[in-house]
Each structure stands twice: as structure tokens, then as C-alpha cells.
Design an enzyme around this catalytic site. Structure first.
Site, PDB file in Angstrom:
ATOM      1  N   ASP A  33       0.826  -1.213   0.000  1.00  0.00           N
ATOM      2  CA  ASP A  33       0.000   0.000   0.000  1.00  0.00           C
ATOM      3  C   ASP A  33       0.862   1.265   0.000  1.00  0.00           C
ATOM      4  OD1 ASP A  33      -2.371   1.385  -0.047  1.00  0.00           O
ATOM      5  OD2 ASP A  33      -2.803   1.165   2.085  1.00  0.00           O
ATOM      6  N   HIS A  50       2.401   3.555  -9.029  1.00  0.00           N
ATOM      7  CA  HIS A  50       2.191   2.133  -9.319  1.00  0.00           C
ATOM      8  C   HIS A  50       3.394   1.557 -10.080  1.00  0.00           C
ATOM      9  CE1 HIS A  50      -1.723   2.331  -7.625  1.00  0.00           C
ATOM     10  NE2 HIS A  50      -2.241   3.088  -8.576  1.00  0.00           N
ATOM     11  N   LEU A 144      10.546 -20.500  -4.530  1.00  0.00           N
ATOM     12  CA  LEU A 144       9.491 -19.637  -3.978  1.00  0.00           C
ATOM     13  C   LEU A 144       8.209 -19.717  -4.815  1.00  0.00           C
ATOM     14  CD1 LEU A 144       8.760 -17.050  -2.120  1.00  0.00           C
ATOM     15  CD2 LEU A 144       9.455 -15.737  -4.117  1.00  0.00           C
TER      16      LEU A 144
HETATM   17  C1  IPE Z   1      -5.539  -2.738  -0.173  1.00  0.00           C
HETATM   18  O1  IPE Z   1      -5.179  -1.423  -0.335  1.00  0.00           O
HETATM   19  C2  IPE Z   1      -5.538  -3.429  -1.496  1.00  0.00           C
HETATM   20  C3  IPE Z   1      -4.231  -3.640  -2.112  1.00  0.00           C
HETATM   21  C4  IPE Z   1      -3.070  -3.310  -1.623  1.00  0.00           C
HETATM   22  C5  IPE Z   1      -4.276  -4.302  -3.395  1.00  0.00           C
HETATM   23  P1  IPE Z   1      -6.269  -0.264  -0.530  1.00  0.00           P
HETATM   24  O2  IPE Z   1      -5.488   0.984  -0.676  1.00  0.00           O
HETATM   25  O3  IPE Z   1      -7.193  -0.621  -1.614  1.00  0.00           O
HETATM   26  O4  IPE Z   1      -7.055  -0.314   0.845  1.00  0.00           O
HETATM   27  P2  IPE Z   1      -7.896   0.804   1.604  1.00  0.00           P
HETATM   28  O5  IPE Z   1      -8.913   1.305   0.651  1.00  0.00           O
HETATM   29  O6  IPE Z   1      -6.955   1.883   2.019  1.00  0.00           O
HETATM   30  O7  IPE Z   1      -8.459   0.092   2.790  1.00  0.00           O
HETATM   31  C1  IPE Z   2      -1.496   0.216  -3.410  1.00  0.00           C
HETATM   32  O1  IPE Z   2      -1.312   1.589  -3.424  1.00  0.00           O
HETATM   33  C2  IPE Z   2      -1.762  -0.341  -4.771  1.00  0.00           C
HETATM   34  C3  IPE Z   2      -3.101  -0.892  -4.961  1.00  0.00           C
HETATM   35  C4  IPE Z   2      -4.102  -0.834  -4.123  1.00  0.00           C
HETATM   36  C5  IPE Z   2      -3.331  -1.559  -6.213  1.00  0.00           C
HETATM   37  P1  IPE Z   2      -2.545   2.585  -3.423  1.00  0.00           P
HETATM   38  O2  IPE Z   2      -2.916   2.866  -4.829  1.00  0.00           O
HETATM   39  O3  IPE Z   2      -3.627   2.093  -2.565  1.00  0.00           O
HETATM   40  O4  IPE Z   2      -1.857   3.871  -2.779  1.00  0.00           O
HETATM   41  P2  IPE Z   2      -2.508   4.887  -1.760  1.00  0.00           P
HETATM   42  O5  IPE Z   2      -3.045   4.080  -0.612  1.00  0.00           O
HETATM   43  O6  IPE Z   2      -3.583   5.607  -2.485  1.00  0.00           O
HETATM   44  O7  IPE Z   2      -1.385   5.764  -1.344  1.00  0.00           O
HETATM   45 MG    MG Z   3      -4.110   2.348  -0.631  1.00  0.00          MG
END
Ligand code: IPE
Ligand code: IPE
Ligand code: MG
Length: 254
Positions: A33, A50, A144
Site C-alpha cells: 500500500d 504504481h 518460492l
Molecule cells: C488494499 O489497499 C488493497 C491492495 C493493496 C491491493 P487499498 O489501498 O485498496 O485499501 P484501503 O482502501 O486503504 O483500505
Molecule cells: C497500493 O497503493 C496499490 C493498490 C491498491 C493496487 P494505493 O494505490 O492504494 O496507494 P494509496 O493508498 O492511495 O497511497
Molecule cells: Mg491504498
């Protein structure tokens, strides 16, 4: 640049010495995240976050493989992530295809098995094709297992399991007395995979966001403020060292 890399490798070497190689978690699960906030901090579009996140995946997979982790489950796309803007969803899907195409050979050379969990039938055809192809090409490897969670949701997984158990009961394949933890585990996407020993979430959020709800009953949890694109093997080793200090009691007394 040379000196920067040298410093990183010295830091890694120091922290690697602290790792107990006899107590490496067999299964690590990661909620990757913070890509969006990483980009925002740099005044860049979220897609750059990303892309930077994919680089971290490459490094973390390699590090896990090198220290003998058997299973690495990465939360890459949740059942709720469809609610994001369409262009972000499509960026994520394209990055998945690019990653698989770009890394397949290297992962194969490193004896990595590419696997996935989640309902991939809702992903674009090309993603499904690359996933299935990567799995077929690597399934005889013995190192792995890289488990990509895609269109994955813990609740969705449990609903599907309940439905399939019901169908098998109607077919008289299951007697109600046979329903126990082991049977339910066998109806989940993770059926042949042991429960995670360590769950890591980056970016400072302290929640599970629908990840592996059944499987993490006794998993050790580790939260760090570092955004995923900044999470390096050094941070992974630190998380494992923290895990190695924990006393896993599983409800018993010692
Ligand atoms: C969880 O992260 C999903 C992934 C890392 C794929 P999100 O960014 O979607 O989660 P919330 O919305 O902050 O809970
Ligand atoms: C995690 O990073 C990637 C996915 C959920 C696919 P985010 O896109 O959730 O990044 P933040 O949480 O908005 O910073
Ligand atoms: Mg996120």
C-alpha cells in the site's frame, strides 16, 4: 550512484547478519500500500507510484527467494479496487501484464512458481492469459511460490467456499459432520498453501482491507509507515527480524 548503491548493500549485509536463517517465515503476505501517496508527495500522477511499486515487487520477490521464503502472497488488486477510476484500473492491469512478460524468464531462472488467488475471470482477457501462461511455464519449479492476489477479497473467497460446500453437500459428497477447519481451508483459493506466518502492510494504514481473513487467524502482523515504492529488501529483513523476536503461543501456555 555507485556510492549510494554501495551504502545500501553494506546496510543490507549488516541487517542480513541479524537474520536467523533457521527461523525464516515460510509464508509472508504483503498488503502493498501507498503507491498513490508516494506519487502525490512527488507531485506525480498516481500511475507513477504504481510503476515504482512494480520495481519494489521485483526486489522483494528476489530477496524472499534468496533467503528461502517458500510462499510470498502479494495483495495486488482487491475486489473493492474496481471502485477506482477506470484509467487507474487499466494502468494496474497493464502493469500486471508488463510485469509478467518482463519477469517470466528471470523468475523461471530463479526457480519461482507464479501462482494467483482471487477471481481472475473478471480481469481483462490479456491478464488472464498471461497469468495462466506464467503459471504453466513455472509450475514445475521448486523454489518460492509467488502468489498474486488479484480481484481477491477475503469475504468473496468465503462466500465462494460456502457455495461450493453447499453444492458438494447436495451431491452427497460431504456429510455435515465433516465440515471442519481443514475442510473449509480446502475450499479457499489458498487450499494448498500454509497460512501466512507474517503479514506486512506498508504505508501506515493499520487495517486488513479484506485480505486473507480466514488464513491470518494466527499470523504475526507487522505495520510500517513506509510507502510501498520505498519498501526495500532492507525493510523486509527488518520486518522478519521483528517477527523472529515474537513468541507465537497459538493459545497455549509455555
Ligand atoms: C488494499 O489497499 C488493497 C491492495 C493493496 C491491493 P487499498 O489501498 O485498496 O485499501 P484501503 O482502501 O486503504 O483500505
Ligand atoms: C497500493 O497503493 C496499490 C493498490 C491498491 C493496487 P494505493 O494505490 O492504494 O496507494 P494509496 O493508498 O492511495 O497511497
Ligand atoms: Mg491504498
Amino acid at each position: 550512484m555507485f556510492f549510494k548503491n554501495k551504502n545500501i548493500s553494506i546496510k543490507n549485509e549488516i541487517v542480513l547478519k541479524e537474520l536467523d536463517m533457521n527461523n525464516i517465515p515460510k509464508h509472508i503476505a504483503i498488503i502493498m500500500d501507498g503507491n498513490g501517496r508516494w506519487a502525490k508527495k512527488r507531485n506525480l500522477p498516481r500511475s507513477f507510484g504504481h510503476k515504482a511499486g512494480v520495481e519494489t515487487i521485483r526486489e522483494i520477490v528476489k530477496a524472499c527467494s534468496n533467503i528461502g521464503v517458500k510462499y510470498l502472497t502479494l495483495y495486488a488488486f482487491s475486489t473493492e479496487n474496481w471502485k477506482r477510476p477506470a484509467d487507474e484500473v487499466s494502468t494496474l492491469m497493464n502493469l500486471l501484464v508488463e510485469y509478467l512478460r518482463g519477469e517470466l524468464e528471470e523468475l523461471n531462472r530463479n526457480n519461482v512458481i507464479i501462482n494467483y488467488i482471487g477471481d481472475i475471470s473478471a480481469l481483462p482477457d490479456l491478464c488472464q492469459k498471461e497469468l495462466v501462461n506464467s503459471n504453466i511455464k513455472t509450475k514445475n519449479n521448486t523454489g518460492l511460490t509467488l502468489n498474486l492476489a488479484l480481484n481477491y477479497g477475503g469475504r468473496d473467497e468465503i462466500i465462494k467456499a460456502v457455495k461450493n460446500i453447499y453444492i458438494d453437500m447436495l451431491k452427497n459428497n460431504i456429510d455435515i459432520e465433516k465440515i471442519d477447519e481443514k475442510l473449509i481451508s480446502n475450499y479457499l483459493y489458498t487450499k494448498n498453501i500454509p497460512d501466512p506466518d507474517l503479514l506486512i502492510r506498508t504505508s501506515g494504514e493499520i487495517r486488513l482491507s479484506n485480505f486473507l481473513l480466514w488464513q491470518i487467524a494466527y499470523t504475526e502482523l507487522y505495520f510500517t509507515d513506509i510507502y510501498w515504492p520505498d519498501f526495500k529488501p532492507y525493510h523486509l529483513y527488518k520486518a522478519i527480524i521483528d517477527y523472529q523476536k515474537r513468541d507465537r503461543r497459538f493459545g497455549t501456555v509455555k
